[in-house]
Motif scaffolding. Structure first.
Motif, short mmCIF file in Angstrom:
data_model
loop_
_atom_site.label_atom_id
_atom_site.label_comp_id
_atom_site.label_asym_id
_atom_site.label_seq_id
_atom_site.Cartn_x
_atom_site.Cartn_y
_atom_site.Cartn_z
N TYR A 9 -3.44 -11.45 10.15
CA TYR A 9 -2.12 -11.65 10.08
C TYR A 9 -0.94 -13.26 9.58
O TYR A 9 -1.59 -13.55 10.91
N LEU A 10 -1.02 -14.13 9.09
CA LEU A 10 -0.76 -15.39 8.89
C LEU A 10 0.87 -15.07 8.77
O LEU A 10 1.29 -14.74 7.61
N VAL A 11 1.53 -16.01 9.78
CA VAL A 11 3.23 -16.37 9.04
C VAL A 11 3.03 -17.73 8.75
O VAL A 11 2.85 -18.25 9.92
N THR A 12 3.58 -18.37 7.86
CA THR A 12 3.74 -19.23 7.38
C THR A 12 5.67 -20.35 6.98
O THR A 12 6.03 -19.85 6.47
N LEU A 13 5.63 -21.11 8.17
CA LEU A 13 7.07 -21.20 8.10
C LEU A 13 6.85 -22.60 7.66
O LEU A 13 6.04 -23.27 8.34
N ARG A 14 7.96 -23.46 7.01
CA ARG A 14 8.32 -24.74 7.01
C ARG A 14 9.19 -24.69 7.72
O ARG A 14 10.46 -24.35 8.02
N PRO A 15 9.35 -26.70 8.39
CA PRO A 15 10.37 -27.53 9.18
C PRO A 15 11.56 -27.34 8.35
O PRO A 15 11.86 -27.54 6.86
N LEU A 16 13.44 -26.75 8.72
CA LEU A 16 14.23 -27.51 8.25
C LEU A 16 14.78 -28.31 8.48
O LEU A 16 14.29 -29.04 9.46
N PRO A 17 15.52 -29.49 7.79
CA PRO A 17 16.17 -30.69 7.76
C PRO A 17 16.78 -31.02 9.84
O PRO A 17 17.12 -29.85 9.79
N ARG A 18 16.13 -31.67 10.30
CA ARG A 18 16.82 -31.89 11.82
C ARG A 18 18.91 -31.94 11.80
O ARG A 18 18.62 -31.04 12.82
#
Length: 224
Positions: A211-220
């Motif tokens: 099971y994979l959860v993909t997350l993207r970084p938010l702006p600093r």
């Protein structure tokens, strides 16, 4: 004149009550069948208790380890060094992962071998360093540390704190992958991948599905 009779008479001229014969024993309880059943019931009870204790021990061990790791993580942030949580440990804390909406806060360990995952989520050392740019891969067991992954929703924000500071990530998707056909490897993308076994209610360990959860970084600027 006395006549002989075939009936038995009581001294008070009453008939003798018929003698009581013992009730026949049930055919199913001959020999040692009853003791064998009792021993079998006791053996099953002992086995059930052993399984119950084992199931309770795994979460207890995980919770105790996280407490010790929290202490060493604070020491690492304070002096920049590497501290083992217990003398014989072959791993150490490298990051702290938090899911505020779910009330989750966990220390991430170096390495994703079975020995590391027994005490907390593990960082794949072939992936980017927690807190840095690149693909960061963190794994955990579905029945202990990463059971909460099933409760994540798209748009949830998680914080991953490395030695260089914290970064915020947003959940953008989940999927199931077959490890026999697909290898989860780091890429040049700047993202966080959380991995655990699937399904969450599986009874057999070490299945091939992930099971994979993909997350993207938010702006600093959003992490201030």
């Amino acid at each position: 004149m006395n006549f002989a009779t075939t009936s038995r008479m009581h001294p008070r001229d009453t008939e003798v009550p018929p003698s009581r014969r013992p009730a026949p024993r049930p055919r199913g309880l001959r020999g040692s069948a009853a003791p064998a059943r009792r021993w079998l019931a006791r053996a099953l009870l002992v086995a059930a208790l052993a399984l119950g204790l084992q199931a309770a021990w795994l979460p207890a061990k995980a919770a105790l380890a996280q407490g010790l790791l929290e202490t060493t993580w604070r020491q690492s942030l304070a002096d920049g060094g590497t501290h083992r949580p217990w003398p014989w440990a072959d791993t150490h804390a490298v990051a702290k992962l938090a899911a505020p909406r779910l009330g989750i806060s966990q220390i991430v360990l170096a390495g994703d071998s079975g020995r590391s995952l027994a005490f907390g989520p593990g960082w794949a050392e072939s992936s980017a360093t927690p807190g840095a740019a690149g693909t960061v891969v963190i794994s955990g067991h579905r029945d202990t540390h990463f059971r909460w992954l099933q409760d994540l929703r798209q748009g949830d924000v998680l914080e991953l704190q490395g030695r260089a500071g914290p970064r915020l990530y947003e959940v953008i998707g989940t999927r199931v992958a077959d490890s026999r056909k697909e290898r989860i490897a780091a890429s040049k993308l700047d993202q966080l991948l959380l991995v655990t076994c699937w399904p969450f209610d599986a009874t057999a360990p070490r299945g091939p599905l992930r099971y994979l959860v993909t997350l993207r970084p938010l702006p600093r600027a959003s992490s201030r």
